[in-house]
Structures are given as C-alpha cells and as structure tokens.
Motif scaffolding. Structure first.
Motif: not given
Length: 298
Positions: A173-190
């Motif tokens: 879960a930490a691996i996935g969340t780190t990738v999301v934090k690094k590359y997904g901050s400008k995209h829709s979280s929903v």
C-alpha cells in the motif's frame, strides 16, 4: 456526504472533528469485521465481494464528487498501479493473513503504514525527517519487535508466518500511495479511487475463482450485514470523507487517525475476545503508537 463548508463558518472545526471521529471508529472496527466474515468465508472470496460492492458504490457517487474537483482524470497506468497495490494485492494479503492473525494484532502491525510513507517521502519525494521523527521510527520498530516477541494474540509459533505475511500489505500500500503522491497530485483522486477499486475487485475475484469457489460461499445474516457495512461504510464512505478532509482539515487533526485507530482496534479486539493480548502485546502497541505520533504529528 457532508457538503463543503466555507472557512468562515463557526461549525467548521466541529464538523471536521466529528468526521475524524467517524473515520477512527469506522477504520478501527473494520479489522474485527473482516474476522467476522472470515469465520464463514474463504479470504479471497470475502475480499472480492467487499470490493465489488464498494467499487459499484464508488462508481455511483463519483459523478457527484467530481463536481467538487477541478482536476483531469489520472492516466491509465497510475490507476492500474493503485488498483494492483493498494486494493488487489494489499487487501488480498490482509484477508489471507487475518484468517489466523487476530484483529487487534493486525491493526497494530498494519499501523507501520504511516512510518513507511514517511520513509518513502525521504527516499522518493525529497522530504527530510527531523531528529524527533527518526526517534519515532526507532520507538515504533521496538514496538514491532515487542509484539513479535509476545504471543501474537495466541496464534502460536507455528503460525508466525501469517504475521510476517501481513506486513507485506502495508508495504504494498505504501508503494502504491507513494507513486500516487508523486505523479497523481494534479489528477482526480475520485476517479483514481474508483478505477483502482474496481480493478482491485476484479483482481480479487479472479484470484478467488482460481484458488477458491466464490459461488459456494455461505451468506448468513451476520456475514451479509457485515460485508455490506465493510463495503459501504468501511470503504466507500470513509474514503469519501477522507478525500474531503484532505482538502479542508489541518494536518495535525488528520494525524490523529494514524495513532488512534490501532489503539481502538486492539481495545475492541480485547472486548469481543478476538485473540489473547499479553503484556508484550500492549507494550508493543504502545510503542508503535507513540512512535507514529512522533513521526506524523507536527
């Protein structure tokens, strides 16, 4: 879902505190709820049904949540990574491990997630840790050692491998969340959450048909109600609230969730008789929670 509250409204802090309380109560009880389902159902099938229901519910409310976001949808590869790590693999492992590991012990072991995220922030997101935070890592590590040196809720030494297996869940879960934090901050979280959850549900369902027989699982009233509550309240509702809080609540208030949840989970496990909890379990849990507080609280 609670509508957005303007910063000037006096009830804002009360609403934030109430929603944080809801998250702590909901997420601390999910560990025991999983154990209830696993009393009658195989792990992969049980997890699959939960996330199929949760994914459908999330898909239904996504158009409403999207109105509050002004962000483009995430790239396909990003929600695929999220679905594989945060939902499919992490929860598949968690459910398999909880067939043996009691709910309170599972909550304490999974509590290393914020520590892993703090470590990944240093390694991959360019953040730095203070001396107090490094001390928190040491204290929490001591707590994990103490938990493993105890009876792990009475599972016995021959089942200790299940406890080690459970630790893979927060790591993934930490691996996935780190990738999301690094590359997904400008995209829709929903949209990210909806797509990832549906992919995770499909993964779990496929694994269940390969390893188990989902069509043969039993559905007592107790398990049916618990599964629906896990899907709707323990997954869809809580993630929806959490996304809202990420935009409105102070970091210190959100940090409470990280170290209140495992305490409530192990207290609940003690009250319902889910496993035995010796002195080393309580000492270890206290060290883990105190260490987390040092790491995540500012």
């Amino acid at each position: 879902m609670v509508p957005p509250i303007r910063p000037g409204e006096p009830r804002r802090n009360l609403v934030i505190f109430a929603l944080v309380t809801v998250l702590c109560l909901a997420w601390s009880s999910t560990w025991w709820a999983i154990r209830i389902c696993l009393e009658e159902q195989p792990p992969l099938s049980s997890a699959a049904v939960r996330f199929v229901i949760a994914g459908i519910a999330m898909a239904a409310v996504t158009p409403i949540f999207r109105k509050w976001e002004n962000a483009p949808p995430p790239p396909t590869w990003l929600w695929v990574v999220c679905g594989i790590t945060n939902f499919g693999a992490a929860y598949g492992i968690l459910y398999c491990a909880e067939t043996v590991v009691p709910s309170g012990i599972a909550a304490v072991l999974w509590a290393i997630f914020p520590l892993l995220m703090a470590g990944s922030a240093v390694c991959f997101l360019g953040e730095r840790l203070s001396a107090k935070q490094w001390l928190g890592f040491a204290v929490s590590f001591t707590g994990i050692v103490a938990v493993f040196s105890g009876d792990l809720g009475g599972i016995g030494e021959h089942n200790i491998g299940y406890a080690w297996l459970l630790l893979l869940s927060p790591i993934l879960a930490a691996i996935g969340t780190t990738v999301v934090k690094k590359y997904g901050s400008k995209h829709s979280s929903v949209v990210l959450n909806r797509n990832g959850m549906l992919l995770g549900a499909a993964m779990l369902l496929l694994a269940a048909f390969i390893r188990e027989d989902p069509l043969a699982i039993t559905w007592s009233l107790r398990v049916t109600v618990t599964t629906i509550c896990l899907a709707v309240f323990g997954t869809t509702m809580t993630f929806g609230i959490y996304f809202w809080l990420l935009r409105t609540a102070p970091v210190s208030m959100l940090a409470l969730i990280n170290y209140v949840t495992p305490v409530l989970a192990i207290v609940l496990a003690q009250l319902v008789g889910d496993g035995s909890h010796g002195s080393m379990t309580w000492v270890g849990a206290g060290c883990v929670v105190f260490g987390i507080a040092l790491v995540v609280r500012k």
